[in-house]
Design a protein around this motif. Structure first.
Motif, PDB file in Angstrom:
ATOM      1  N   TYR A  49       0.827  -1.195   0.000  1.00  0.00           N
ATOM      2  CA  TYR A  49       0.000   0.000   0.000  1.00  0.00           C
ATOM      3  C   TYR A  49       0.871   1.259   0.000  1.00  0.00           C
ATOM      4  O   TYR A  49       1.970   1.269   0.546  1.00  0.00           O
ATOM      5  N   SER A  72       1.068   5.399   0.969  1.00  0.00           N
ATOM      6  CA  SER A  72       0.532   6.494   1.790  1.00  0.00           C
ATOM      7  C   SER A  72       1.071   7.810   1.265  1.00  0.00           C
ATOM      8  O   SER A  72       2.121   7.850   0.618  1.00  0.00           O
ATOM      9  N   TYR A  91       1.754  11.998   2.557  1.00  0.00           N
ATOM     10  CA  TYR A  91       1.897  12.868   3.713  1.00  0.00           C
ATOM     11  C   TYR A  91       2.040  14.304   3.261  1.00  0.00           C
ATOM     12  O   TYR A  91       2.645  14.585   2.219  1.00  0.00           O
ATOM     13  N   GLN A 145       3.393  18.090   4.629  1.00  0.00           N
ATOM     14  CA  GLN A 145       4.182  18.729   5.671  1.00  0.00           C
ATOM     15  C   GLN A 145       4.322  20.213   5.402  1.00  0.00           C
ATOM     16  O   GLN A 145       4.799  20.623   4.340  1.00  0.00           O
ATOM     17  N   THR A 170       6.394  22.039  11.037  1.00  0.00           N
ATOM     18  CA  THR A 170       5.434  21.129  11.660  1.00  0.00           C
ATOM     19  C   THR A 170       5.722  19.694  11.268  1.00  0.00           C
ATOM     20  O   THR A 170       6.427  19.436  10.284  1.00  0.00           O
ATOM     21  N   ALA A 171       5.157  18.745  12.029  1.00  0.00           N
ATOM     22  CA  ALA A 171       5.325  17.344  11.707  1.00  0.00           C
ATOM     23  C   ALA A 171       4.478  16.977  10.485  1.00  0.00           C
ATOM     24  O   ALA A 171       3.438  17.594  10.232  1.00  0.00           O
ATOM     25  N   PRO A 172       4.913  15.994   9.726  1.00  0.00           N
ATOM     26  CA  PRO A 172       4.081  15.521   8.604  1.00  0.00           C
ATOM     27  C   PRO A 172       2.733  15.014   9.093  1.00  0.00           C
ATOM     28  O   PRO A 172       2.581  14.609  10.251  1.00  0.00           O
ATOM     29  N   LEU A 190      -0.634  12.472   7.883  1.00  0.00           N
ATOM     30  CA  LEU A 190      -1.124  11.457   6.948  1.00  0.00           C
ATOM     31  C   LEU A 190      -2.312  12.004   6.167  1.00  0.00           C
ATOM     32  O   LEU A 190      -3.305  12.431   6.757  1.00  0.00           O
ATOM     33  N   TYR A 229      -3.996   6.867   2.888  1.00  0.00           N
ATOM     34  CA  TYR A 229      -3.405   5.579   3.238  1.00  0.00           C
ATOM     35  C   TYR A 229      -4.097   4.480   2.426  1.00  0.00           C
ATOM     36  O   TYR A 229      -5.165   4.704   1.834  1.00  0.00           O
ATOM     37  N   ASP A 230      -3.474   3.321   2.400  1.00  0.00           N
ATOM     38  CA  ASP A 230      -4.014   2.194   1.623  1.00  0.00           C
ATOM     39  C   ASP A 230      -4.341   2.616   0.185  1.00  0.00           C
ATOM     40  O   ASP A 230      -5.403   2.266  -0.357  1.00  0.00           O
ATOM     41  N   ASP A 271       4.903  20.645   1.395  1.00  0.00           N
ATOM     42  CA  ASP A 271       5.657  19.552   0.797  1.00  0.00           C
ATOM     43  C   ASP A 271       4.839  18.275   0.921  1.00  0.00           C
ATOM     44  O   ASP A 271       4.247  18.019   1.976  1.00  0.00           O
ATOM     45  N   TYR A 327       4.791  14.002   0.355  1.00  0.00           N
ATOM     46  CA  TYR A 327       5.631  12.821   0.246  1.00  0.00           C
ATOM     47  C   TYR A 327       4.787  11.567   0.074  1.00  0.00           C
ATOM     48  O   TYR A 327       3.760  11.413   0.741  1.00  0.00           O
ATOM     49  N   THR A 346       5.961   3.997   1.413  1.00  0.00           N
ATOM     50  CA  THR A 346       5.480   2.622   1.426  1.00  0.00           C
ATOM     51  C   THR A 346       6.549   1.727   2.042  1.00  0.00           C
ATOM     52  O   THR A 346       7.569   2.214   2.518  1.00  0.00           O
ATOM     53  N   PHE A 406      10.512   6.465   1.275  1.00  0.00           N
ATOM     54  CA  PHE A 406       9.771   7.679   0.926  1.00  0.00           C
ATOM     55  C   PHE A 406      10.223   8.178  -0.437  1.00  0.00           C
ATOM     56  O   PHE A 406      11.326   7.863  -0.896  1.00  0.00           O
ATOM     57  N   GLY A 420      11.222  11.620  -2.673  1.00  0.00           N
ATOM     58  CA  GLY A 420      12.047  12.760  -2.318  1.00  0.00           C
ATOM     59  C   GLY A 420      11.260  13.996  -1.908  1.00  0.00           C
ATOM     60  O   GLY A 420      11.836  14.958  -1.406  1.00  0.00           O
TER      61      GLY A 420
END
Lengths: 110, 119
Positions: free
Chosen positions: A33, A35, A37, A39, A43-45, A47, A50-51, A86, A88, A91, A101, A103
């Motif tokens: 699968y 995913s 993200y 960002q 800050t943190a990335p 989600l 998914y899947d 950004d 990303y 998998t 990931f 780039g």
């Protein structure tokens, strides 16, 4: 050099649609699968998908994902200035037994 | 709602080690994996390694083999990432993430820990 290949940047006008590609191989995207993200600076990335094509609770349906063979695509419709971030893809690689990931792709809303 | 809270920023000398902690609140590590991801200045996301506590399996990116150690303390729902032989290129923000098994989606992220390696 990332295992997954994304374009470094994409841009589009507000209200338009943009797609971000993610190319891999039979041992990662072809077998597992994908995913996506998002960002923002400082800050943190988060989600986003998914899947391959599912959205977590709270993610608007302007964001969509698809997968075909060894490639995946993130689509964003109705672009807003607040979508500048950004992006990303990620998998699992079954041959290397590692997470991988792309780039990253910088989205600019003109 | 699970949250991952990481330890504070670190400044380290080249050649030394750093240990970053990640405490889960609102849930345990049961049924989930934990991965560590970093983002260096001007670079993209990079996966360092991950652990699935319920299966006691650990995987590391080849680039960090021998330098990184990931552990968990299930009694305190805390994960740790130890990186040794630090060099300036290890300067980055380090994130712990909760990983959904099967899909490998990272659905919860810690706030990040800045590690600066400088002489």
């Amino acid at each position: 050099q990332s295992v997954l290949t994304q374009p470094p940047s994409v841009s589009a006008a507000p209200g338009q649609k943009v797609t971000i590609s993610c190319s891999g191989s039979s041992s990662n995207i072809g077998k597992n699968y994908v995913s996506w993200y998002q960002q923002f600076p400082g800050t943190a990335p988060k989600l986003l998908i998914y899947d391959n094509n599912k959205r977590p609770s709270g993610i608007p349906d302007r964001f969509s994902g698809s997968k075909s063979g060894t490639s995946a695509t993130l689509g964003i419709t109705g672009l807003r200035p607040g979508d500048e971030a950004d992006y990303y893809c990620g998998t699992w690689d079954s041959s290397l037994s590692v997470g991988v990931f792309g780039g990253g792709t910088k989205l600019t809303v003109l | 709602q699970v949250q991952l809270v990481q330890s504070g920023a670190e400044v380290k000398k080249p050649g030394s080690s750093v240990k970053v902690s990640c405490k889960a609140s609102g849930d345990t590590f049961n049924n989930f994996g934990i991965s560590w991801v970093r983002r260096a200045p001007g670079q993209g996301l990079e996966w360092l390694g991950g652990i699935i506590p319920i299966f006691a399996t650990i995987n590391y990116a080849q680039k960090f083999q021998g330098r990184v150690t990931i552990t968990t303390d299930e009694s305190t729902s805390t994960a740790y990432m130890d990186l040794s032989s630090l060099r300036s290129e290890d300067t980055a923000i380090y994130y712990c993430t909760r990983v959904l098994m099967v899909s490998f989606a990272m659905d919860v992220w810690g706030q990040g820990t800045t590690v600066t390696v400088s002489s």
